[in-house]
Structure formats: C-alpha cells, structure tokens
Enzyme design. Structure first.
Site, PDB file in Angstrom:
ATOM      1  N   TYR A  35       0.958  -1.152  -0.068  1.00  0.00           N
ATOM      2  CA  TYR A  35      -0.059   0.060   0.070  1.00  0.00           C
ATOM      3  C   TYR A  35       0.801   1.212   0.078  1.00  0.00           C
ATOM      4  O   TYR A  35       0.929   2.214  -0.808  1.00  0.00           O
ATOM      5  CB  TYR A  35      -0.902   0.041   1.337  1.00  0.00           C
TER       6      TYR A  35
ATOM      7  N   GLU B 180      -8.215  -6.409   9.452  1.00  0.00           N
ATOM      8  CA  GLU B 180      -6.830  -6.240  10.320  1.00  0.00           C
ATOM      9  C   GLU B 180      -7.299  -6.605  11.616  1.00  0.00           C
ATOM     10  O   GLU B 180      -6.332  -6.572  12.619  1.00  0.00           O
ATOM     11  CB  GLU B 180      -6.055  -5.054  10.000  1.00  0.00           C
TER      12      GLU B 180
HETATM   13  C1  LIG Z   1       6.740  -1.145  11.540  1.00  0.00           C
HETATM   14  C2  LIG Z   1       5.899  -0.660  10.370  1.00  0.00           C
HETATM   15  C3  LIG Z   1       5.396  -1.616   9.232  1.00  0.00           C
HETATM   16  C4  LIG Z   1       4.762  -1.332   8.093  1.00  0.00           C
HETATM   17  N1  LIG Z   1       4.261  -2.313   7.291  1.00  0.00           N
HETATM   18  C5  LIG Z   1       3.558  -1.819   6.075  1.00  0.00           C
HETATM   19  C6  LIG Z   1       3.229  -2.664   5.052  1.00  0.00           C
HETATM   20  O1  LIG Z   1       3.464  -4.104   5.343  1.00  0.00           O
HETATM   21  N2  LIG Z   1       2.703  -2.413   3.959  1.00  0.00           N
HETATM   22  C7  LIG Z   1       2.382  -0.876   3.679  1.00  0.00           C
HETATM   23  O2  LIG Z   1       1.885  -0.805   2.760  1.00  0.00           O
HETATM   24  N3  LIG Z   1       2.670  -0.236   4.777  1.00  0.00           N
HETATM   25  C8  LIG Z   1       3.364  -0.308   5.805  1.00  0.00           C
HETATM   26  N4  LIG Z   1       3.643   0.401   6.741  1.00  0.00           N
HETATM   27  C9  LIG Z   1       3.550   1.836   6.546  1.00  0.00           C
HETATM   28  C10 LIG Z   1       2.410   2.436   7.442  1.00  0.00           C
HETATM   29  O3  LIG Z   1       1.296   2.281   6.931  1.00  0.00           O
HETATM   30  C11 LIG Z   1       2.864   3.875   7.233  1.00  0.00           C
HETATM   31  O4  LIG Z   1       3.880   4.211   7.828  1.00  0.00           O
HETATM   32  C12 LIG Z   1       1.671   4.857   7.961  1.00  0.00           C
HETATM   33  O5  LIG Z   1       0.498   4.695   6.996  1.00  0.00           O
HETATM   34  C13 LIG Z   1       1.935   6.243   8.015  1.00  0.00           C
HETATM   35  O6  LIG Z   1       2.439   6.860   6.798  1.00  0.00           O
HETATM   36  P1  LIG Z   1       3.822   7.444   6.605  1.00  0.00           P
HETATM   37  O7  LIG Z   1       4.857   6.806   7.279  1.00  0.00           O
HETATM   38  O8  LIG Z   1       3.795   7.742   5.113  1.00  0.00           O
HETATM   39  O9  LIG Z   1       3.929   8.897   7.416  1.00  0.00           O
HETATM   40  P2  LIG Z   1       3.024  10.163   6.966  1.00  0.00           P
HETATM   41  O10 LIG Z   1       1.836   9.859   6.242  1.00  0.00           O
HETATM   42  O11 LIG Z   1       4.096  11.021   6.266  1.00  0.00           O
HETATM   43  O12 LIG Z   1       2.939  10.938   8.441  1.00  0.00           O
HETATM   44  C14 LIG Z   1       3.992  11.490   9.218  1.00  0.00           C
HETATM   45  C15 LIG Z   1       3.432  12.133  10.354  1.00  0.00           C
HETATM   46  O13 LIG Z   1       2.433  13.038  10.015  1.00  0.00           O
HETATM   47  C16 LIG Z   1       1.046  12.778  10.489  1.00  0.00           C
HETATM   48  N5  LIG Z   1      -0.084  13.028   9.668  1.00  0.00           N
HETATM   49  C17 LIG Z   1      -0.114  12.707   8.580  1.00  0.00           C
HETATM   50  N6  LIG Z   1      -1.140  13.261   7.837  1.00  0.00           N
HETATM   51  C18 LIG Z   1      -1.814  13.852   8.668  1.00  0.00           C
HETATM   52  C19 LIG Z   1      -3.230  14.581   8.829  1.00  0.00           C
HETATM   53  N7  LIG Z   1      -3.979  14.691   7.705  1.00  0.00           N
HETATM   54  N8  LIG Z   1      -3.378  15.122  10.117  1.00  0.00           N
HETATM   55  C20 LIG Z   1      -2.531  15.086  11.121  1.00  0.00           C
HETATM   56  N9  LIG Z   1      -1.405  14.522  11.332  1.00  0.00           N
HETATM   57  C21 LIG Z   1      -0.927  13.963   9.848  1.00  0.00           C
HETATM   58  C22 LIG Z   1       1.154  11.254  10.894  1.00  0.00           C
HETATM   59  O14 LIG Z   1       0.425  10.930  11.741  1.00  0.00           O
HETATM   60  C23 LIG Z   1       2.306  11.038  11.048  1.00  0.00           C
HETATM   61  O15 LIG Z   1       2.578  11.404  12.554  1.00  0.00           O
HETATM   62  C24 LIG Z   1       4.437   0.165   8.029  1.00  0.00           C
HETATM   63  C25 LIG Z   1       5.027   0.900   8.792  1.00  0.00           C
HETATM   64  C26 LIG Z   1       5.715   0.622  10.091  1.00  0.00           C
HETATM   65  C27 LIG Z   1       6.171   1.628  11.094  1.00  0.00           C
END
Ligand SMILES: Cc1cc2nc3c(=O)[nH]c(=O)nc-3n(C[C@H](O)[C@H](O)[C@H](O)COP(=O)(O)OP(=O)(O)OC[C@H]3O[C@@H](n4cnc5c(N)ncnc54)[C@H](O)[C@@H]3O)c2cc1C
Length: 407
Positions: A137, A253
């Site tokens: 994703y 999930e």
């Molecule tokens: C251990 C681990 C395993 C994972 N495994 C998978 C996997 O198998 N497959 C997969 O597809 N993904 C996976 N992920 C990804 C995970 O789904 C994303 O990290 C998560 O959705 C957050 O996206 P990002 O890292 O791009 O952070 P961002 O979206 O860039 O967010 C950064 C920060 O900004 C905040 N933020 C973002 N948008 C807003 C908003 N609109 N309002 C307020 N605050 C906001 C967030 O809360 C966060 O604190 C994994 C992540 C981790 C940590």
C-alpha cells in the site's frame, strides 16, 4: 453492531482445549521446541526457516486459517474456539507464525471479493503456508494519505505491467506475492481509478531493498516495480474498485488476531512485572501505579475486542457494512488504545531495568528484550493508521466535528 461474543458457552469446551494443548505438546519438539517464543513483533528475523517449517506443521495438523469457512479450506471454528486456540498457543510459547498477512488480510479479502478462480489459485497455499504475502500500500508520497498512490499498472494483452515504488513493506524479502494498490486509470485522482492487484514478487521487475530499523533488523523494505508483470485476471474486486477492496482488507486487520495480539501483550506485561520484582523497581509506588494502569488498560482492550469482534465476519458480504460508522469507530478506538498502551509498556520495560535499560547484557551486544520492546513499539502509533489519523476519523466521522484541512 455485532452481538457481543459469548466466550463462556463453547470456550469452556474442555475437550477442544485439551485437543489443542495435546497437539501442541506432541508437535512442539526438536527444532520447533528450540524456537519457542521466537519471531514475535520486532523479532521477525529470528529462526525464520524453523518458523516456516512450523507453520507448515500447523497446516498439516489443520491449525491454520481457523476461522475461514470450511469450503474455502479453513477450519470453520467459532470465535470462542479460536480464542481457546490462541490462548493455548500463547501458553505453549509456540513460535510466531510466518503467514499472518495471507491468513488474516489477503485470505478474508479473497473470500469476500475474489473470483472463484482467484480463490482456487491463492487460498490453498495460504492454508498450507507454502506461499507468503506482503502488503503493498504505502509509498513515499502515500502513507497516511493513501489515496495519493502513484504506482501505476497498464494492461498489456493478458497481463498488467506495474511500475512504481512501495515503501515500509513488511516481509517483502520473504514474500512470494504482494497485494498492490495501483493506479490503473491514467489521469485518475485520489480514490478513483485504483485497482488491487496480486503481483508475484519473484520476477525480474521487482527489486526489494531492506530498510534498517531502530532495532537494527529489517522487517520492512522498499519495493521497486519496473515493468513487473501480473496476470490480467489477478485484479481483486474488479479494475477501478481498488480503494473499496483495500479498505476492506484494512477492516480485516482487527479480526480475532486482536485477541492473540493481546495475549502476547499480557505475556510481555507479565515479564515486565517479573523484571520489576527482581530489580526492586516495584518498591517505587509510581512504578506500581503504572503496572496497575497497564493491567487495567489491557482489560479495557480485551473487553472492547470481545464486544466488537463479530463485525468482520458479519461484514464479509458487503462493502457498505465494512464502511459503517460502527466499524470505523470500533477499529479506530481499538487502534488508539493498543498503540498507546504498547508504547507505554515499552517505556515501562526500560524503566524497571536497574540501569534504565541503557546497557546491553554483554557480547555479542544484541538488544535485550526490554530494549527491543521499547524500540519496536515506537512504530505502533504509526503503522496501521497513525494516532493522528485515527483521531481525525473519530473527530469527523463519529463526532461530526469540522473537517481537517486536506492536502
Ligand atoms: C513497522 C511498520 C510496518 C509497516 N508495514 C507496512 C506494510 O507491510 N505495507 C504497507 O503498505 N505499509 C506499511 N507500513 C507503513 C504505514 O502504513 C505508514 O507508515 C503509515 O500509514 C504512515 O504513513 P507515513 O509513514 O507515510 O507517514 P506520513 O503519512 O508522512 O505521516 C507523518 C506524520 O504526520 C502525521 N500526519 C499525516 N497526515 C496527517 C493529517 N492529515 N493530519 C494530522 N497528522 C497527519 C502522521 O500521523 C505522522 O505522525 C508500515 C509501517 C511501519 C512503521
């Protein structure tokens, strides 16, 4: 809202509990016994090959996909029986299984939305633990804002050609296949024009680059698709319907695995309390207070899960019900509760160590269990939807507060 789960009736089935316990005792021998307790969250690298073999042993005994309907290769167990299984599994300290993404995410999605051909092809290897899956994703520009997915796929004859980059993909290095959210309608925006494709990982167009995490291991990865191929028929739920299917997968999930996760949490809490006892940290009334708070938090999560657990099975037939208010509310509440609870436990685990948990035990200077718990649990408030995103869902969809600004 689903009816509360009554665990008293068939969970008290002593015969079933005895059967599970006896099977685990008989089979957790040799290498499998040596892998007891290995491979949990943040420690996926441990004894991987043994855990693959163990997952296949479970499959041969009929102990995978317990809640799936029998006609799809599952065991068709009641929720109460699944809970008993997970309790016994935790009690035996059996190794962590390797196929949870297929078993808990993709399998239920295919049962709900797959074609008969897709189910025939992909469900049996999930049940047998012979094919492992990962979830494609997130992208560099599409994490919380998942609708910004840019990976694209175009039809070329009887194949999709996939190009783009995924990130944070757990288990991508060991996965045989990925379910990938792609843009299949050129020029489409946001939730429209997306498709949910099943893409083989072991092909020239797929490159996996491990990402080193705080724990020093690499459970997640970057995945680059460069004209990777997937069969035209391997789009789940129909081309252009990927958003709805992807959201349905997220709904799965929080199935019965929630309770298994909580059993794991309970063991972690027990270990922290035991450590606090031996280190003398329990002499501190503030530590005792935090231990009691942790216990209460776990109890609240357990009761919340039992109250809401029927929902995923009820929702198998309909996308609408998965998107219902009740579903959003209970999923977001559960995620907020456990993410913050587990992160707090990680902090408590370090604090009850005599040196604040800062020192390694000795050569080879591997992380201690407390350090690993502390470091990995920092991720809990991020994956599966960050705390901020969950609070926004509750604010807007449940409380009806003004919409937050969108990117
Ligand atoms: C251990 C681990 C395993 C994972 N495994 C998978 C996997 O198998 N497959 C997969 O597809 N993904 C996976 N992920 C990804 C995970 O789904 C994303 O990290 C998560 O959705 C957050 O996206 P990002 O890292 O791009 O952070 P961002 O979206 O860039 O967010 C950064 C920060 O900004 C905040 N933020 C973002 N948008 C807003 C908003 N609109 N309002 C307020 N605050 C906001 C967030 O809360 C966060 O604190 C994994 C992540 C981790 C940590």
């Amino acid at each position: 809202m689903a009816a509360p789960v009554n665990l008293r009736d068939d969970a008290s089935s002593d015969a079933f509990r005895a059967e599970v316990r006896a099977w685990l005792e008989d089979h957790l021998t040799g290498d499998f016994a040596g892998a007891r307790g290995l491979g949990g969250t943040g420690r996926e690298h441990e004894a991987f090959d043994v855990r693959v073999a163990w997952s296949r042993e479970l499959a041969a005994g009929g102990w995978t996909c317990l809640g799936w309907p029998v006609e799809h290769g599952g065991r068709g167990l009641s929720l109460a029986q699944q809970v008993v299984f997970h309790e016994e599994y935790a009690r035996a300290d059996a190794p962590a299984r390797v196929g949870h993404i297929g078993e808990e995410l993709l399998g239920p999605t295919l049962i709900a939305f797959g074609t008969p051909e897709q189910r025939r092809r992909y469900l049996p290897p999930i049940v047998a633990a012979t094919e492992l899956w990962c979830q494609g994703y997130s992208e560099p520009d599409a994490g919380s804002d998942l609708a910004n997915v840019g990976t694209r796929a175009e039809l070329d004859g009887d194949e999709w050609v996939v190009t783009g980059q995924k990130v944070w993909t757990s288990n991508a290095r060991v996965a045989d296949l990925a379910f990938v959210l792609c843009r299949t309608e050129p020029g489409s925006r946001r939730h429209r024009g997306l498709s949910y494709l099943l893409v083989p990982m072991r092909q020239p167009g797929v490159e996996v680059r491990p990402i080193t995490q705080l724990t020093g291991t690499s459970e997640f990865n970057e995945v680059f698709f460069t004209q990777a191929r997937a069969a035209a028929s391997d789009v789940v739920g129909g081309a252009g319907n990927g958003w709805a299917v992807a959201m349905a997968t997220l709904g799965f999930e929080r199935g019965v695995s929630t309770l298994a996760q909580q059993l794991g949490f309970r063991r972690e809490l027990e270990r922290v309390v035991e450590r606090a006892r031996t280190s003398g940290a329990l002499d501190d009334p503030l530590v005792r207070d935090r231990v009691v708070r942790a216990w209460v938090g776990l109890e609240v999560m357990r009761l919340h899960a039992l109250r809401t657990l029927g929902a995923p099975a009820d929702s198998l037939d309909s996308l609408d019900s998965l998107d219902s208010l009740g579903s959003a509310r209970s999923a977001s509440v559960a995620k907020l509760l456990w993410a913050r609870w587990h992160r707090d436990l990680g902090e408590l685990a370090l604090e009850v160590e005599p040196d604040g948990g800062l020192c390694a035990a000795g050569p080879p200077y591997d992380l201690t269990d407390a350090q690993r718990l502390f470091l990995f649990s920092r991720a809990d408030t991020i994956y599966g939807g960050s705390d901020e995103v969950q609070r926004t869902i509750l604010a807007e969809r449940v409380l009806g507060l003004p919409r937050e600004p969108r990117p």
